[in-house]
Design an enzyme around this catalytic site. Structure first.
Site, PDB file in Angstrom:
ATOM      1  N   GLY C  53     -56.886   5.768  93.268  1.00 51.68           N
ATOM      2  CA  GLY C  53     -56.687   5.784  94.709  1.00 51.68           C
ATOM      3  C   GLY C  53     -57.609   4.790  95.376  1.00 51.68           C
ATOM      4  N   SER C  54     -57.233   4.297  96.557  1.00 52.97           N
ATOM      5  CA  SER C  54     -58.113   3.416  97.316  1.00 52.97           C
ATOM      6  C   SER C  54     -59.138   4.257  98.080  1.00 52.97           C
ATOM      7  CB  SER C  54     -57.292   2.556  98.277  1.00 52.97           C
ATOM      8  OG  SER C  54     -56.490   1.674  97.526  1.00 52.97           O
ATOM      9  N   GLY C  55     -60.115   3.570  98.677  1.00 59.76           N
ATOM     10  CA  GLY C  55     -61.164   4.277  99.406  1.00 59.76           C
ATOM     11  C   GLY C  55     -62.451   4.399  98.610  1.00 59.76           C
ATOM     12  N   HIS C  56     -62.476   3.828  97.395  1.00 58.97           N
ATOM     13  CA  HIS C  56     -63.675   3.878  96.554  1.00 58.97           C
ATOM     14  C   HIS C  56     -64.304   2.496  96.387  1.00 58.97           C
ATOM     15  CE1 HIS C  56     -62.189   7.816  95.657  1.00 58.97           C
ATOM     16  NE2 HIS C  56     -61.163   7.380  94.967  1.00 58.97           N
ATOM     17  N   LYS C 104     -59.984   7.618  85.468  1.00 57.63           N
ATOM     18  CA  LYS C 104     -60.897   8.674  85.910  1.00 57.63           C
ATOM     19  C   LYS C 104     -60.175  10.016  85.790  1.00 57.63           C
ATOM     20  CE  LYS C 104     -61.657   6.926  90.052  1.00 57.63           C
ATOM     21  NZ  LYS C 104     -60.564   5.926  89.945  1.00 57.63           N
ATOM     22  N   ASP C 109     -54.247  10.845  88.315  1.00 58.65           N
ATOM     23  CA  ASP C 109     -54.514   9.600  87.597  1.00 58.65           C
ATOM     24  C   ASP C 109     -54.113   9.728  86.132  1.00 58.65           C
ATOM     25  OD1 ASP C 109     -56.408   9.873  89.949  1.00 58.65           O
ATOM     26  OD2 ASP C 109     -56.717   7.771  89.412  1.00 58.65           O
ATOM     27  N   HIS C 218     -63.673  12.121  96.672  1.00 56.00           N
ATOM     28  CA  HIS C 218     -62.425  12.210  97.430  1.00 56.00           C
ATOM     29  C   HIS C 218     -62.581  13.028  98.693  1.00 56.00           C
ATOM     30  CE1 HIS C 218     -61.067  11.097  93.381  1.00 56.00           C
ATOM     31  NE2 HIS C 218     -60.165  10.415  94.032  1.00 56.00           N
TER      32      HIS C 218
END
Ligand SMILES: Nc1ncnc2c1ncn2[C@@H]1O[C@H](COP(=O)(O)OP(=O)(O)O)[C@@H](O)[C@H]1O
Ligand SMILES: Nc1ncnc2c1ncn2[C@@H]1O[C@H](COP(=O)(O)OP(=O)(O)O)[C@@H](O)[C@H]1O
Ligand SMILES: [Mg+2]
Ligand SMILES: [Mg+2]
Ligand SMILES: [Mg+2]
Ligand SMILES: [Mg+2]
Lengths: 214, 331, 331, 214
Positions: C53-56, C104, C109, C218
């Site tokens: 996911g994006s945001g990391h 991860k 995922d 998250h």
């Protein structure tokens, strides 16, 4: 009852009183600096004056030149920012003006304070109306001189100086700053007291208190 | 106030312990609050000193190392360091070729570095000074303390650091520094205020639907408070005054999209995309870019844009190897 | 919600435009949301794919480049990318020696990479998978989806990337990846929640005097909500469970003090100082360290600690040259 | 009035109704996922079902295998996260089970739904009580089968399924999650509905609505 001369220990009380006052008004000074600056003026003054009194706690010089050199150097090396060099220079010049005396008469005190203010101007190039500490100190010292000329004691002159400085401080409120970081705000600096004007009015109020009590 | 700190009075002291522990290539003087290279540069090369209030990390300590600064003096949060710190650092890093002081244009920084320069000069170290003042948010600079030094300071430390590493003399290094400063412009904005640890609360209140345009890096309010807008419009409000102030066409540019400290990288990249598009539309050719947190304002959310008009010499110096904790390549 | 974004639905799309504009050494496939090296590695070398996911950010796109990943797939914010993205990336980066998927450990995922592996396998690409699961905050892992993959993922991508660059085969690269994963432990905390753009408000409410210990990446609440404490105590609450879970004495360690996205660097260094002191006291020898934002959780304030038990081989791979936007040295 | 067979276009209405429902309940599903997950379930389902209907807007396959393969693949390639592969597999398996038919009778529909659920279990390994979408779907399909066995029409069976699924969804509230990201919360996952159970109860409610209206 005020006396005609001011022994050095009375000026040490002044400094101690100012340390207590800036610690007490730390949040207030920071509040002022939050509005038109960077929210550190209270911390700066409290840190500096604490360092000054800690230094003097280890031993008070016997003459004015040494005393105020120590105070000025401690401020210069412990405060930083704009107020460090400015207040530091103020006291350094006071000491240079006074020389190796152990007691001030009114004229000597007026001259020393005036030399201090000249030092601030030499460092910071502030002019009247720029909305800086100058705008509290200049009317304050003007009143000091005027009172002396009318025969007042140093204590009475200091009281007049404090009152005039406070008026000078209050007058800064509507102004647009032209020096220091408040000037970056342009029109938005109007409507707020200048933090340095507040801390320097306080400096003269503490002088009046130290000379007035006996 | 929610921060990863102990006593708010100890933030700087405690952080310097972490810097020392994290970077064996740096040496920290905890008494004087100076960050040095562990291995000084060779004799005969000009040394670079910068410094300023803390809270702008990685600036300046994060730019100490081969290819950039020789030392950085750390002041209290948002408070210029003191002349004695600067004097000590100047003496230690001088390799006989003189020291350039890189000073951001704030009254406090300028006065303290001025005093330090006098003191160091009296001790026989040749000192030159460059004062950065690239912030176009400050208008009417004749009626103010002048423009603030912001983003261009980062680019200058890199470029001039490379020139010093090459062995140029103090006059040449200083001339280059002035040229870089004059060729760069910046503009910043804030979504939120920051909180100075010793103050314990936000420097200013900003409603949820407003933002500040034209902020510096000290949590000060900006020039205008305007309604919150999208990234696209924000980019316009940052880029327009920069391009209005200097003609960047006809030369390669170095562009930095800088985060104020609390804006995540995904937003900074998004902003960079907007800025790059606007620059392209305006005919500005971006030769190099930098996206990330380089000159910050504690935990402020927001960003700034810096555009530097470069030339082949500046690009060559930009590309030269650098090894600092904040900027590293080729080494 | 105050963010430097346009339409909340477009955050990923817009940010990828910025990534592309900022990094000529990367190539962005906007349709499939894949970030590639512009110059693929040599034939016959194992390729590395990660994603999530994006945001990391900088994870994972910021770790694409020589010495680390060959490509990264970007999902929506906090949402695993899809099998077709992964399959496409796998095909493109395969240099005939197979592809390692670095995943991860989150149900989404794992399942999406599993499907991608099946699809790529059916097309003749040899795929191996390592699933990172280093988060000691997750207890009773038999009664859960297992431990989360967090900070060790960053260290693994660097170390295993160097091994792949050396030319090791897929079995050796995969074995090393598993070894690194098994040797690392992490623990995170949050001072504030983050705000998912599409959700528009903070994922959880956290009073001013409380913090979450044991959060992942998250924006999920952690294991315990406890009263806000100083950096010193926070460090203890992060380090203790890590050391309790694995014996790190007797070997050199690599330590990462990672920011969650909105905590400024000065605080991260301060925390690192506290962590380093605790590790020293516990007899853990820190050989390498990393302080900064490497695996973040949007605009969450907070940090995590990762400790990896290394050996000479791992340290050598750690020190090998790397050139990515998020981690760079020697190149 | 419900009928004994279900033509394919009725199932396309089901999907369209579900798209509308997850868009309408997007904030609610995200709210549930905020409490024990990562605040994306509403966005995931809305994105996925929008993609499904956009795809079908370009042309609806004539047979169930093609229809549900398209739906499943679209979900797998547009959702991501945990729900993408799980709902995607559900529809892929439904299509495989149904084959190239254009109309379902009750038994065929029950078998297809059951195959879908088996696919979810094969992918996600969820067991009863893990606090996942399984806990809404399993009782829902159980009720569907039971209703058919008692002679109900597909529409009646779907209504029973929806009601049972909603009960199953509500039952997840006190449980401690053992699968998916909610499981990381341990005891703190108790006291909240599972978001996937909510979206799958909604799926069966939409089926009942689509078959019940005529
Ligand atoms: N050039 C100057 N001359 C005189 N006083 C100045 C000048 N610049 C700033 N000041 C004073 O310094 C005050 C701010 O001090 P402080 O907040 O401690 O430093 P800084 O501005 O560096 O944060 C101002 O309120 C103003 O009174
Ligand atoms: N192993 C599993 N088996 C069945 N359902 C699962 C499993 N793991 C998660 N789920 C379902 O997925 C839902 C979460 O979906 P979503 O939020 O879209 O994905 P993510 O958890 O990746 O963010 C959970 O509420 C749960 O019902
Ligand atoms: Mg100030
Ligand atoms: Mg200051
Ligand atoms: Mg998710
Ligand atoms: Mg979710």
């Amino acid at each position: 009852m005020s006396t005609a001369t001011v022994p050095l220990d009375r000026l040490v009380s002044w400094l101690g009183g100012y340390r207590d006052a800036v610690i007490e008004q730390r949040a207030y000074l920071t509040e002022l600096d939050s509005a038109i600056g960077d929210a550190d003026h209270g911390a700066n003054m409290a840190r500096g004056m604490t360092a000054v009194m800690d230094k003097l706690g280890a031993g008070v010089p016997a003459t004015a030149d040494e005393l105020f050199k120590s105070v000025g150097m401690t401020l210069v090396t412990s405060v930083g920012g704009a107020s460090g060099p400015l207040y530091g220079t103020f006291f350094l010049r006071m000491g240079m003006s006074a020389g190796a005396i152990a007691e001030f008469d009114g004229a000597a005190l007026a001259a020393a304070l005036r030399a201090g203010l000249d030092g601030i101007v030499a460092r910071g190039k502030a002019e009247a109306g720029d909305k800086t500490m100058f705008d509290a100190l200049a009317p304050g010292l003007g009143a000091f001189d005027a009172a002396l000329a009318e025969g007042a004691s140093p204590a009475e002159a200091a009281a007049a100086a404090a009152t005039a400085a406070e008026a000078g401080r209050d007058a800064t409120k509507p102004w647009v700053a032209r020096k220091g970081r408040a000037s970056y705000l342009g029109e938005r600096s109007a409507g707020h007291l200048d933090p340095g004007a507040a801390s320097s009015a306080l400096l003269l109020r503490c002088l009046a208190d130290a000379l007035g009590s006996s | 106030m929610k921060k990863l700190i102990n006593d708010p009075q100890d933030v700087l002291k405690d952080a310097l312990l972490g810097v020392e522990a994290a970077h064996p290539q740096l040496r920290v003087d905890h008494v004087n609050r100076i960050i040095y290279r562990a291995n000084p540069k060779a004799d005969g090369k000009v040394a670079l000193l910068s410094g300023g209030g803390s809270g702008h990390e990685p600036l300046h300590g994060g730019f100490v190392g081969v290819g950039m600064l020789d030392a950085a003096c750390a002041g209290e949060v948002f408070t210029s360091p003191t002349p004695d710190q600067m004097q000590e650092a100047t003496k230690v890093i001088d390799r006989g070729a003189g020291v350039l002081h890189i000073v951001k244009n704030y009254t406090g920084d300028v006065m303290n570095f001025e005093m330090a320069g006098e003191l160091a000069g009296a001790e026989g170290v040749e000192v030159a000074t460059v004062v950065t003042d690239d912030d176009v948010a400050v208008q009417d600079s004749t009626w103010t303390a002048g423009r603030r030094g912001v983003g261009v300071t980062v680019l200058l430390e890199k470029i001039v650091g490379a020139a010093a590493e090459e062995g140029r003399d103090l006059a040449a290094v200083t001339a280059l520094a002035n040229k870089v400063n004059e060729s760069g412009r910046s503009m910043g904005m804030a979504l939120t205020s920051c909180t100075v640890p010793a103050a314990g609360k936000p420097t200013f209140e900003l409603p949820d639907d407003m933002m500040e345009i034209g902020v510096g890096i000290h949590g000060e309010p900006g020039r205008h408070r305007v309604p919150l807008a999208g990234a696209h419009e924000i980019a316009e409000q940052l880029v327009e005054p920069i391009l209005h102030d200097l003609d960047f066409t006809g030369a390669p540019s170095i562009v930095m999209l800088n985060g104020m400290g609390a804006s995540p990288l995904i937003e900074l990249y998004l902003m960079y995309g907007e800025v790059a598009r606007l620059l392209d539309k305006a005919g500005v050719k971006v030769a190099r870019s930098l996206v990330g947190n380089y000159i910050t304002s504690l935990d402020m959310a927001g960003c700034s844009v810096t555009v530097l008009k470069a030339d082949d010499e500046i690009l060559k110096l930009w590309d030269a190897p650098v090894n600092t904790s904040g900027l590293r390549w080729g080494l």
